[in-house]
Write a protein that holds these residues in place. Sequence first.
Motif, PDB file in Angstrom:
ATOM      1  N   PHE A  23       0.923  -1.354  -0.003  1.00  0.00           N
ATOM      2  CA  PHE A  23      -0.085  -0.168  -0.064  1.00  0.00           C
ATOM      3  C   PHE A  23       0.704   1.249   0.081  1.00  0.00           C
ATOM      4  CE2 PHE A  23      -3.841  -2.460   2.173  1.00  0.00           C
ATOM      5  CZ  PHE A  23      -3.987  -2.878   0.902  1.00  0.00           C
ATOM      6  N   LEU A  24       1.902   1.165   0.760  1.00  0.00           N
ATOM      7  CA  LEU A  24       2.905   2.508   0.551  1.00  0.00           C
ATOM      8  C   LEU A  24       3.467   2.519  -0.490  1.00  0.00           C
ATOM      9  CD1 LEU A  24       4.448   2.441   4.478  1.00  0.00           C
ATOM     10  CD2 LEU A  24       2.610   3.791   3.557  1.00  0.00           C
ATOM     11  N   ALA A  25       4.094   1.475  -1.183  1.00  0.00           N
ATOM     12  CA  ALA A  25       4.434   1.489  -2.470  1.00  0.00           C
ATOM     13  C   ALA A  25       3.503   2.006  -3.599  1.00  0.00           C
ATOM     14  CB  ALA A  25       5.076   0.181  -2.931  1.00  0.00           C
ATOM     15  N   LEU A  26       2.165   1.819  -3.678  1.00  0.00           N
ATOM     16  CA  LEU A  26       1.257   2.161  -4.337  1.00  0.00           C
ATOM     17  C   LEU A  26       1.086   3.721  -4.200  1.00  0.00           C
ATOM     18  CD1 LEU A  26      -1.464  -0.823  -4.384  1.00  0.00           C
ATOM     19  CD2 LEU A  26      -0.008   0.177  -6.371  1.00  0.00           C
ATOM     20  N   GLY A  27       1.030   3.926  -2.868  1.00  0.00           N
ATOM     21  CA  GLY A  27       0.986   5.351  -2.628  1.00  0.00           C
ATOM     22  C   GLY A  27       2.037   6.356  -3.166  1.00  0.00           C
ATOM     23  N   TRP A  28       3.446   5.695  -3.115  1.00  0.00           N
ATOM     24  CA  TRP A  28       4.570   6.675  -3.698  1.00  0.00           C
ATOM     25  C   TRP A  28       4.417   6.354  -5.100  1.00  0.00           C
ATOM     26  CZ3 TRP A  28       7.824   9.634  -2.057  1.00  0.00           C
ATOM     27  CH2 TRP A  28       8.954   9.784  -2.947  1.00  0.00           C
ATOM     28  N   TRP A  29       3.951   5.323  -5.700  1.00  0.00           N
ATOM     29  CA  TRP A  29       3.719   5.313  -7.395  1.00  0.00           C
ATOM     30  C   TRP A  29       2.510   6.372  -7.790  1.00  0.00           C
ATOM     31  CZ3 TRP A  29      -0.839   2.738  -9.746  1.00  0.00           C
ATOM     32  CH2 TRP A  29      -0.658   2.872 -11.005  1.00  0.00           C
ATOM     33  N   THR A  45      -2.854   9.122  -3.867  1.00  0.00           N
ATOM     34  CA  THR A  45      -1.427   9.491  -3.037  1.00  0.00           C
ATOM     35  C   THR A  45      -1.876   9.414  -1.523  1.00  0.00           C
ATOM     36  OG1 THR A  45      -0.879  10.882  -4.762  1.00  0.00           O
ATOM     37  CG2 THR A  45       0.271  11.078  -2.585  1.00  0.00           C
ATOM     38  N   PHE A  46      -3.046  10.027  -1.094  1.00  0.00           N
ATOM     39  CA  PHE A  46      -3.227   9.890   0.256  1.00  0.00           C
ATOM     40  C   PHE A  46      -4.139   8.900   0.504  1.00  0.00           C
ATOM     41  CE2 PHE A  46      -2.629  14.501  -1.028  1.00  0.00           C
ATOM     42  CZ  PHE A  46      -1.405  14.696   0.061  1.00  0.00           C
ATOM     43  N   GLU A  47      -4.886   8.253  -0.282  1.00  0.00           N
ATOM     44  CA  GLU A  47      -5.901   7.214   0.008  1.00  0.00           C
ATOM     45  C   GLU A  47      -4.877   5.854   0.469  1.00  0.00           C
ATOM     46  OE1 GLU A  47      -9.536   5.169  -2.069  1.00  0.00           O
ATOM     47  OE2 GLU A  47      -8.105   5.684  -3.326  1.00  0.00           O
ATOM     48  N   TRP A  48      -3.955   5.444  -0.300  1.00  0.00           N
ATOM     49  CA  TRP A  48      -3.183   4.332  -0.161  1.00  0.00           C
ATOM     50  C   TRP A  48      -2.454   4.474   1.099  1.00  0.00           C
ATOM     51  CZ3 TRP A  48      -4.116   0.274  -2.505  1.00  0.00           C
ATOM     52  CH2 TRP A  48      -4.848   0.140  -3.948  1.00  0.00           C
ATOM     53  N   PRO A  49      -1.895   5.426   1.733  1.00  0.00           N
ATOM     54  CA  PRO A  49      -1.249   5.171   3.097  1.00  0.00           C
ATOM     55  C   PRO A  49      -2.502   4.834   3.949  1.00  0.00           C
ATOM     56  CG  PRO A  49      -0.105   7.050   1.848  1.00  0.00           C
ATOM     57  CD  PRO A  49      -1.215   6.458   1.134  1.00  0.00           C
ATOM     58  N   VAL A  55      -4.685  -1.456   7.905  1.00  0.00           N
ATOM     59  CA  VAL A  55      -3.929  -2.796   8.166  1.00  0.00           C
ATOM     60  C   VAL A  55      -3.305  -2.915   9.454  1.00  0.00           C
ATOM     61  CG1 VAL A  55      -2.440  -4.458   7.204  1.00  0.00           C
ATOM     62  CG2 VAL A  55      -3.882  -3.362   5.587  1.00  0.00           C
ATOM     63  N   VAL A  56      -2.563  -1.769   9.751  1.00  0.00           N
ATOM     64  CA  VAL A  56      -1.701  -1.555  11.161  1.00  0.00           C
ATOM     65  C   VAL A  56      -2.757  -1.721  12.324  1.00  0.00           C
ATOM     66  CG1 VAL A  56      -0.160  -0.440  12.449  1.00  0.00           C
ATOM     67  CG2 VAL A  56       0.419  -0.764   9.902  1.00  0.00           C
ATOM     68  N   PHE A  57      -3.749  -1.076  12.108  1.00  0.00           N
ATOM     69  CA  PHE A  57      -4.689  -0.889  13.187  1.00  0.00           C
ATOM     70  C   PHE A  57      -5.406  -2.516  13.416  1.00  0.00           C
ATOM     71  CE2 PHE A  57      -9.347  -0.388  14.107  1.00  0.00           C
ATOM     72  CZ  PHE A  57      -9.123  -0.190  15.341  1.00  0.00           C
ATOM     73  N   ILE A  58      -5.944  -2.997  12.488  1.00  0.00           N
ATOM     74  CA  ILE A  58      -6.420  -4.270  12.431  1.00  0.00           C
ATOM     75  C   ILE A  58      -5.500  -5.340  12.983  1.00  0.00           C
ATOM     76  CG2 ILE A  58      -7.377  -6.306  11.100  1.00  0.00           C
ATOM     77  CD1 ILE A  58      -9.441  -3.848  11.530  1.00  0.00           C
TER      78      ILE A  58
END
Length: 151
Positions: A23-29, A45-49, A55-58
Amino acid sequence: MKGLWTPAWIARHLLALVLVAGFLALGWWQFSRATGGNSLSWGYTFEWPVFAAFVVFIWFREVQQARRAAGAAEPEPAQEPTAERPAGQPVPRQDAPLTVRRPVRVPVASAASAAADDDPELAAYNDYLSWLAAHPGARPSDYPGRRTSTS
């Protein structure tokens, strides 16, 4: 803590790690596309992070629940019998939830029930309501005293 290193938990840890990295890579892309002139990519750009944070929360919540369940499953250490608690009687847990007894509903006679004797429609309706209360899974069409209208 050993329960978090079973094969199933290792797979969950790896899945969370792969999802967050992806997800972070997709945000960077999307950021690189947005700076290249694609204005729609600014939203992504802001949605993927945000997806990565979810995911971290769950993952964090699941780890906490597993640790609580493992802590509750551990047996209490045996205690010596005392005068208040003879041998063989279980030791009450200090953190055990209290059991709540719900009050039993008792019908109360009122002036309305006396008025039902005078009014046959009201008596039939009260009979219908008491039948529904006695048969909670039944549908209103299952009522045996139901009158069919021929209008």
